[in-house]
Scaffold this active site. Structure first.
Site, PDB file in Angstrom:
ATOM      1  N   SER A  25      23.865 -24.234 -37.446  1.00 27.99           N
ATOM      2  CA  SER A  25      22.775 -23.779 -36.579  1.00 27.99           C
ATOM      3  C   SER A  25      21.567 -23.233 -37.327  1.00 27.99           C
ATOM      4  O   SER A  25      20.466 -23.243 -36.789  1.00 27.99           O
ATOM      5  CB  SER A  25      23.303 -22.739 -35.597  1.00 27.99           C
ATOM      6  OG  SER A  25      23.914 -21.666 -36.284  1.00 27.99           O
ATOM      7  N   HIS A  70      24.808 -27.844 -31.424  1.00 26.72           N
ATOM      8  CA  HIS A  70      23.500 -28.459 -31.688  1.00 26.72           C
ATOM      9  C   HIS A  70      23.561 -29.975 -31.831  1.00 26.72           C
ATOM     10  O   HIS A  70      22.546 -30.608 -32.098  1.00 26.72           O
ATOM     11  CB  HIS A  70      22.871 -27.848 -32.946  1.00 26.72           C
ATOM     12  CG  HIS A  70      22.607 -26.382 -32.799  1.00 26.72           C
ATOM     13  ND1 HIS A  70      21.474 -25.893 -32.192  1.00 26.72           N
ATOM     14  CD2 HIS A  70      23.351 -25.309 -33.144  1.00 26.72           C
ATOM     15  CE1 HIS A  70      21.524 -24.573 -32.188  1.00 26.72           C
ATOM     16  NE2 HIS A  70      22.650 -24.192 -32.752  1.00 26.72           N
ATOM     17  N   LYS A 123      21.649 -25.664 -24.752  1.00 31.86           N
ATOM     18  CA  LYS A 123      20.733 -26.239 -25.741  1.00 31.86           C
ATOM     19  C   LYS A 123      20.227 -27.576 -25.214  1.00 31.86           C
ATOM     20  O   LYS A 123      19.440 -27.579 -24.280  1.00 31.86           O
ATOM     21  CB  LYS A 123      21.424 -26.269 -27.092  1.00 31.86           C
ATOM     22  CG  LYS A 123      21.528 -24.811 -27.595  1.00 31.86           C
ATOM     23  CD  LYS A 123      22.501 -24.538 -28.684  1.00 31.86           C
ATOM     24  CE  LYS A 123      22.458 -23.042 -29.000  1.00 31.86           C
ATOM     25  NZ  LYS A 123      23.678 -22.527 -29.598  1.00 31.86           N
TER      26      LYS A 123
HETATM   27  C1  LIG Z   1      24.281 -21.198 -29.708  1.00 27.40           C
HETATM   28  C2  LIG Z   1      25.586 -21.361 -30.370  1.00 27.40           C
HETATM   29  C3  LIG Z   1      26.745 -20.801 -29.832  1.00 27.40           C
HETATM   30  C4  LIG Z   1      26.698 -19.850 -28.671  1.00 27.40           C
HETATM   31  O1  LIG Z   1      26.510 -20.509 -27.478  1.00 27.40           O
HETATM   32  P1  LIG Z   1      25.910 -19.672 -26.258  1.00 27.40           P
HETATM   33  O2  LIG Z   1      26.159 -20.542 -25.093  1.00 27.40           O
HETATM   34  O3  LIG Z   1      24.479 -19.460 -26.564  1.00 27.40           O
HETATM   35  O4  LIG Z   1      26.682 -18.388 -26.207  1.00 27.40           O
HETATM   36  C5  LIG Z   1      27.953 -21.110 -30.420  1.00 27.40           C
HETATM   37  N1  LIG Z   1      28.014 -21.878 -31.521  1.00 27.40           N
HETATM   38  C6  LIG Z   1      26.923 -22.393 -32.090  1.00 27.40           C
HETATM   39  C7  LIG Z   1      27.054 -23.231 -33.310  1.00 27.40           C
HETATM   40  C8  LIG Z   1      25.672 -22.133 -31.546  1.00 27.40           C
HETATM   41  O5  LIG Z   1      24.579 -22.620 -32.125  1.00 27.40           O
END
Ligand SMILES: *Cc1c(COP(=O)(O)O)cnc(C)c1O
Length: 384
Positions: A177, A205, A237
């Site tokens: 990320s 992602h 996302k």
């Molecule tokens: C954003 C993210 C999360 C968390 O997800 P949310 O739905 O925002 O709590 C978990 N793992 C990764 C790799 C992320 O980028």
């Protein structure tokens, strides 16, 4: 409270203080933040779906019909027909037996590790894994062994020398990320199989943007449910909604329903959110051009940056970080960009290793090349 005050002051002195800005428009590329019109290069709305009319109308239609709140946890009476339908569609889309919805990716990752592992188990994870995976490992009480970033040879070494365990779990981000690079799933799956370990991939992602149909890194790498038995992806996302899901076998999902405390003891997300996610899934399938446009934007940004002498980290994904190093310098650069009309966020420790503060530039299918030119030309001028 005096002590806390001193801690906050120290954090400020170290250039680590975090400030929130306030979004006053819809999420997207052209936004209004703290009263300023800015072009956003920091969101994770990779396909430009967060404010899409089809998602809005799916959500409002479901709210008209079913109201807003879910009213209870999934195991009481909060599990709605729309959640059920969403889980079925997500499982089919990912080629998994079943999927289970969670309120957030953070909760999904806490759930997997804590429901599957205990004190007699071992968890192996990449040093740059997302914070939710690190916290999940802690919550599980398993013995945690962290391997060097994207270094399957180090993992192999740890697996060989770790000794006996009741269960073993290897955990990795799909797309990292904060770096934007991707895990070598083929190698990780091979090692997991050889050492009788399960592999969990968090494709927050990658889901929606990678793979022929947008089913993520796991699809791109051709990894089935046998090779990657635990797939986690988030919906906040690329899908433009909120929440997350875990996909895998019937036994995995039933185990989570029985034992995952963040799942059992939490109110279900609004049914209307599931309706919006279903609409987003339909757009993923019918509008492949969004993925193509995003990839064109990635190629364009990298080519233009190179021409301007801006050295980005080696990434092929929508996450294109520019390492600055110093915390305060990274923040100053982000502030200057904001003043010029570009919203990019500086990421500092502990989110990234000390000395590697960076601008985390993210791209969307909704960016136009003129906006990318504007960002890079401004950045080149400020870096000078
Ligand atoms: C954003 C993210 C999360 C968390 O997800 P949310 O739905 O925002 O709590 C978990 N793992 C990764 C790799 C992320 O980028």
């Amino acid at each position: 409270m005096k002590q806390l005050e001193a801690e906050l002051a120290a954090r400020r002195a170290d250039g680590l203080y975090r400030h929130r800005r306030t979004l006053e428009s819809a999420q997207g590329v052209a936004t209004v933040v703290d009263g300023h019109r800015v072009v956003s290069f920091c969101g994770n709305d990779y396909l430009g779906l967060a404010a899409h009319p089809a998602l809005r109308s799916a959500a409002t239609g479901a709210i008209e019909q079913y109201g807003v709140g879910s009213g209870a946890s999934h195991l009481v009476n909060g599990h709605h027909r729309l959640h059920e339908e969403c889980e079925r569609r997500l499982a089919a889309f990912c080629g998994r037996d079943r999927a289970l919805l969670f309120g957030s990716g953070y909760a999904a990752n806490l759930s997997v590790a804590s429901a599957l592992l205990g004190r007699h188990d071992q968890l192996f994870e990449d040093r740059l894994n997302h914070a939710s995976l690190i916290d999940g490992a802690r919550l599980s009480r398993a013995r945690v062994l962290r391997y060097r970033h994207n270094d399957p040879r180090h993992l192999a070494d740890l697996l060989r020398r770790a000794g006996d365990a009741r269960r073993r779990l290897v955990v990795t981000d799909g797309v990292f990320s904060m770096d934007g690079d991707v895990a070598d799933l083929e190698q990780l799956a091979g090692l997991a199989a050889r050492h009788d370990a399960w592999l969990q991939v968090d494709d927050a992602h990658g889901f929606g943007v990678l793979g022929e149909r947008g089913a993520g890194l796991v699809e791109q790498a051709g990894m089935d449910q046998h090779q990657v038995p635990i797939l986690v992806a988030t919906l906040g996302k690329a899908l433009g909604t909120a929440g997350a899901f875990v996909a895998g076998s019937e036994v995995l999902i039933e185990t989570l329903v029985q034992h995952a405390r963040p799942y059992v003891y939490s109110t279900a997300s609004p049914p209307a959110l599931a309706a919006a996610t279903l609409a987003a899934l339909e757009l993923l399938e019918s509008e492949a051009w969004r993925r193509q446009k995003l990839h064109d934007n990635i190629t364009y940004l990298r080519k233009r940056a190179a021409a301007l002498g801006i050295v980005l980290m080696p990434s092929t994904t929508a996450i294109q970080p520019l390492v600055i190093g110093d915390n305060e310098q990274a923040v100053r650069l982000a502030d200057d960009l904001f003043a010029c009309g570009y919203h990019v966020v500086a990421i500092r420790p502990p989110t990234v290793p000390a000395g590697s503060a960076r601008l985390r530039i993210t791209l969307s299918a909704a960016h136009e090349s003129a906006q990318i030119d504007g960002l890079l030309e401004t950045l080149a001028r400020l870096l000078d």
